[in-house]
Design a protein around this motif. Structure first.
Motif, PDB file in Angstrom:
ATOM      1  N   PRO A  11       0.812  -1.213   0.000  1.00  0.00           N
ATOM      2  CA  PRO A  11       0.000   0.000   0.000  1.00  0.00           C
ATOM      3  C   PRO A  11       0.849   1.269   0.000  1.00  0.00           C
ATOM      4  CG  PRO A  11      -0.065  -1.042   2.151  1.00  0.00           C
ATOM      5  CD  PRO A  11       0.660  -1.967   1.240  1.00  0.00           C
ATOM      6  N   SER A  12       2.110   1.193   0.378  1.00  0.00           N
ATOM      7  CA  SER A  12       2.955   2.388   0.368  1.00  0.00           C
ATOM      8  C   SER A  12       3.194   2.881  -1.056  1.00  0.00           C
ATOM      9  CB  SER A  12       4.294   2.100   1.048  1.00  0.00           C
ATOM     10  OG  SER A  12       4.990   1.078   0.361  1.00  0.00           O
ATOM     11  N   VAL A  13       3.085   2.009  -2.022  1.00  0.00           N
ATOM     12  CA  VAL A  13       3.275   2.396  -3.422  1.00  0.00           C
ATOM     13  C   VAL A  13       1.944   2.743  -4.072  1.00  0.00           C
ATOM     14  CG1 VAL A  13       4.060   1.599  -5.678  1.00  0.00           C
ATOM     15  CG2 VAL A  13       5.339   0.984  -3.633  1.00  0.00           C
ATOM     16  N   TRP A  14       0.924   1.931  -3.835  1.00  0.00           N
ATOM     17  CA  TRP A  14      -0.340   2.071  -4.537  1.00  0.00           C
ATOM     18  C   TRP A  14      -1.414   2.800  -3.730  1.00  0.00           C
ATOM     19  CZ3 TRP A  14      -0.237   1.099  -9.518  1.00  0.00           C
ATOM     20  CH2 TRP A  14       0.735   0.250 -10.006  1.00  0.00           C
ATOM     21  N   GLY A  15      -1.152   3.101  -2.494  1.00  0.00           N
ATOM     22  CA  GLY A  15      -2.147   3.760  -1.663  1.00  0.00           C
ATOM     23  C   GLY A  15      -3.046   2.749  -0.979  1.00  0.00           C
ATOM     24  N   PRO A  16      -3.898   3.238  -0.091  1.00  0.00           N
ATOM     25  CA  PRO A  16      -4.773   2.302   0.634  1.00  0.00           C
ATOM     26  C   PRO A  16      -5.754   1.618  -0.318  1.00  0.00           C
ATOM     27  CG  PRO A  16      -5.362   4.578   1.114  1.00  0.00           C
ATOM     28  CD  PRO A  16      -4.115   4.622   0.290  1.00  0.00           C
ATOM     29  N   VAL A  17      -6.098   0.417   0.041  1.00  0.00           N
ATOM     30  CA  VAL A  17      -6.979  -0.395  -0.791  1.00  0.00           C
ATOM     31  C   VAL A  17      -8.361  -0.397  -0.169  1.00  0.00           C
ATOM     32  CG1 VAL A  17      -7.342  -2.695  -1.743  1.00  0.00           C
ATOM     33  CG2 VAL A  17      -5.028  -1.845  -1.407  1.00  0.00           C
TER      34      VAL A  17
END
Length: 82
Positions: A57-63
């Protein structure tokens, strides 16, 4: 003496057969299609940039809960105990 010479010939034939088999395996390896390291690296980088990984999630943001395949299931359990 003849049995000794026959044994040497059998060993020589065995060694020759092994060398021929090894040579055939090397030829098969040589005929296998190859990909340059630069092409494989570029393909891997492209895949990593375009494929969303829910575990990072640090790359793609929260899911969101609906998108998270690893999150808790919102539907009831469909298993049955017998």
């Amino acid at each position: 003496m003849s049995s000794r010479a026959g044994g040497r010939q059998a060993m020589s034939e065995l060694k020759l057969r092994r060398v021929i088999e090894h040579n055939q395996r090397l030829r098969e390896d040589l005929a296998r299609p190859r990909v340059r390291v630069s092409e494989a690296s570029a393909s891997l980088i492209r895949y990593c940039k375009t494929t969303k990984d829910h575990l990072v999630p640090s790359v793609w943001g929260p899911v969101g809960r609906a998108e998270d395949p690893y999150g808790a299931q919102t539907k009831g359990c469909s298993c049955s105990i017998q």
